[in-house]
Design a protein around this motif. Structure first.
Motif, short mmCIF file in Angstrom:
data_model
loop_
_atom_site.label_atom_id
_atom_site.label_comp_id
_atom_site.label_asym_id
_atom_site.label_seq_id
_atom_site.Cartn_x
_atom_site.Cartn_y
_atom_site.Cartn_z
N GLY A 20 20.33 14.65 53.65
CA GLY A 20 21.70 14.74 53.14
C GLY A 20 22.44 15.92 53.70
N HIS A 21 21.77 17.07 53.77
CA HIS A 21 22.40 18.28 54.30
C HIS A 21 22.74 18.09 55.78
CE1 HIS A 21 23.31 22.58 54.38
NE2 HIS A 21 22.71 22.61 55.55
N SER A 22 21.83 17.48 56.53
CA SER A 22 22.07 17.26 57.96
C SER A 22 23.24 16.32 58.19
CB SER A 22 20.81 16.70 58.63
OG SER A 22 19.78 17.65 58.68
N ILE A 23 23.31 15.24 57.40
CA ILE A 23 24.43 14.31 57.54
C ILE A 23 25.75 15.02 57.25
CG2 ILE A 23 25.54 12.26 56.56
CD1 ILE A 23 22.72 11.15 56.07
N LEU B 232 28.24 7.10 62.77
CA LEU B 232 26.98 6.36 62.79
C LEU B 232 25.85 7.37 62.64
CD1 LEU B 232 27.36 3.84 65.76
CD2 LEU B 232 28.06 3.55 63.38
N ILE B 233 24.95 7.14 61.69
CA ILE B 233 23.85 8.06 61.44
C ILE B 233 22.61 7.53 62.17
CG2 ILE B 233 22.48 9.23 59.70
CD1 ILE B 233 25.56 9.81 59.68
N TYR C 239 34.73 10.34 54.27
CA TYR C 239 34.47 11.70 54.74
C TYR C 239 34.11 12.65 53.58
CZ TYR C 239 35.35 16.38 56.54
OH TYR C 239 35.23 17.71 56.87
N SER C 240 34.90 12.67 52.53
CA SER C 240 34.69 13.63 51.44
C SER C 240 33.32 13.44 50.79
CB SER C 240 35.79 13.48 50.38
OG SER C 240 37.05 13.83 50.92
N GLU C 241 32.88 12.19 50.65
CA GLU C 241 31.58 11.95 50.03
C GLU C 241 30.43 12.29 50.97
OE1 GLU C 241 30.99 8.89 47.21
OE2 GLU C 241 32.98 8.06 47.56
N LEU C 242 30.63 12.07 52.25
CA LEU C 242 29.58 12.39 53.22
C LEU C 242 29.34 13.89 53.32
CD1 LEU C 242 30.54 9.80 55.97
CD2 LEU C 242 28.42 9.80 54.66
N VAL C 243 30.41 14.68 53.36
CA VAL C 243 30.23 16.13 53.51
C VAL C 243 29.72 16.77 52.23
CG1 VAL C 243 31.95 16.32 55.34
CG2 VAL C 243 32.65 16.61 52.95
N ALA C 244 29.69 16.01 51.13
CA ALA C 244 29.17 16.53 49.86
C ALA C 244 27.69 16.23 49.68
CB ALA C 244 29.97 15.94 48.70
N ALA D 241 22.01 8.85 52.30
CA ALA D 241 23.27 8.17 51.97
C ALA D 241 23.04 6.89 51.18
CB ALA D 241 24.03 7.87 53.25
N ARG D 242 21.90 6.78 50.52
CA ARG D 242 21.58 5.55 49.77
C ARG D 242 22.64 5.22 48.74
NH1 ARG D 242 16.37 3.41 49.82
NH2 ARG D 242 14.83 4.60 51.01
N ARG D 243 23.10 6.24 48.02
CA ARG D 243 24.04 5.96 46.93
C ARG D 243 25.38 5.45 47.48
NH1 ARG D 243 27.77 10.01 46.25
NH2 ARG D 243 27.33 12.05 47.19
#
Length: 218
Positions: free
Chosen positions: A91-94, A108-109, A154-159, A166-168
């Motif tokens: 999560g931190h890396s993403i 794309l992850i 974006y906002s949810e990914l950086v959190a 990113a399952r949730r």
């Protein structure tokens, strides 16, 4: 009009704790004189013709810098302020990779331990993001990588933090499966046994079966 494309965020900052071999799994060669696992994954990402951002550690930054522009190499510290190993979760890396490419039209992850994932598969998932907030590669009905997210997330990914990945987000938003004829979307390398099977399969010039290397992490 130039079509905007997502950025490919390659996750190469993990410690590879399940790999019980000589050195880190990402520096292992796929065959004598061939690419390392990391360099093969990066070459495929670059072949997608999308921007490639690599989240990595100081140990791998020099190797990454030979293939990727310096501005797109994001180093995360291996030690914390007290000199202890710094656990870097997915999560931190993403979050770090997305924040470093905030002007991209989605992301794309791509885990760095997936050297068989093709550039064509990356492009196919990127295309799906034109209609869906989340899209992911699938092989014979089994979910794999890359997983793609549109710019609106974006906002949810950086959190994201820790190992939650990113399952949730995949569960919360309409996600489109992109069925592909590419077993590489499922094949990651976690252990020395995984690597040995992959090397043997490549030496025999046969497509590797995804079952022994079944993708588990998201």
């Amino acid at each position: 009009m130039i079509k905007r494309r997502p950025a490919v965020v390659v996750l190469a900052a993990g410690r590879g704790m399940r790999f019980r071999g000589a050195g880190h799994k990402l520096e292992q060669k796929l065959a004598p004189g061939a690419d390392t696992m990391l360099s093969r994954t990066l070459r495929h990402a670059i072949e997608s013709r999308m921007r490639v951002v690599v989240v990595t550690t100081p140990a791998f930054a020099p190797a990454v810098g030979k293939l990727v522009a310096a501005r797109d190499v994001l180093e995360l510290p291996e030690l914390d302020d007290r000199g202890r190993p710094n656990p870097v979760g997915m999560g931190h890396s993403i979050a770090a990779g997305v924040a470093a490419s905030g002007d991209a039209d989605g992301w794309l992850i791509v885990p760095a331990d997936m050297p068989l994932l093709t550039s064509a598969s990356m492009r196919a998932v990127a295309d799906a993001l034109e209609q869906f907030p989340v899209a992911y590669a699938q092989y014979r009905g089994r979910q794999g990588h890359p997983v793609g997210f549109s710019a609106e997330l974006y906002s949810e990914l950086v959190a994201l933090r820790g190992d939650e990945g990113a399952r949730r987000l995949i569960a919360r938003y309409p996600a489109q499966a992109v069925e592909l004829d590419d077993p590489g979307v499922l094949v990651d390398v976690d252990t020395a046994e995984d690597l040995a099977r992959l090397q043997a399969s490549m030496a025999a010039s046969q497509p590797p079966l995804p079952e022994p290397l079944l993708l588990q992490k998201r």
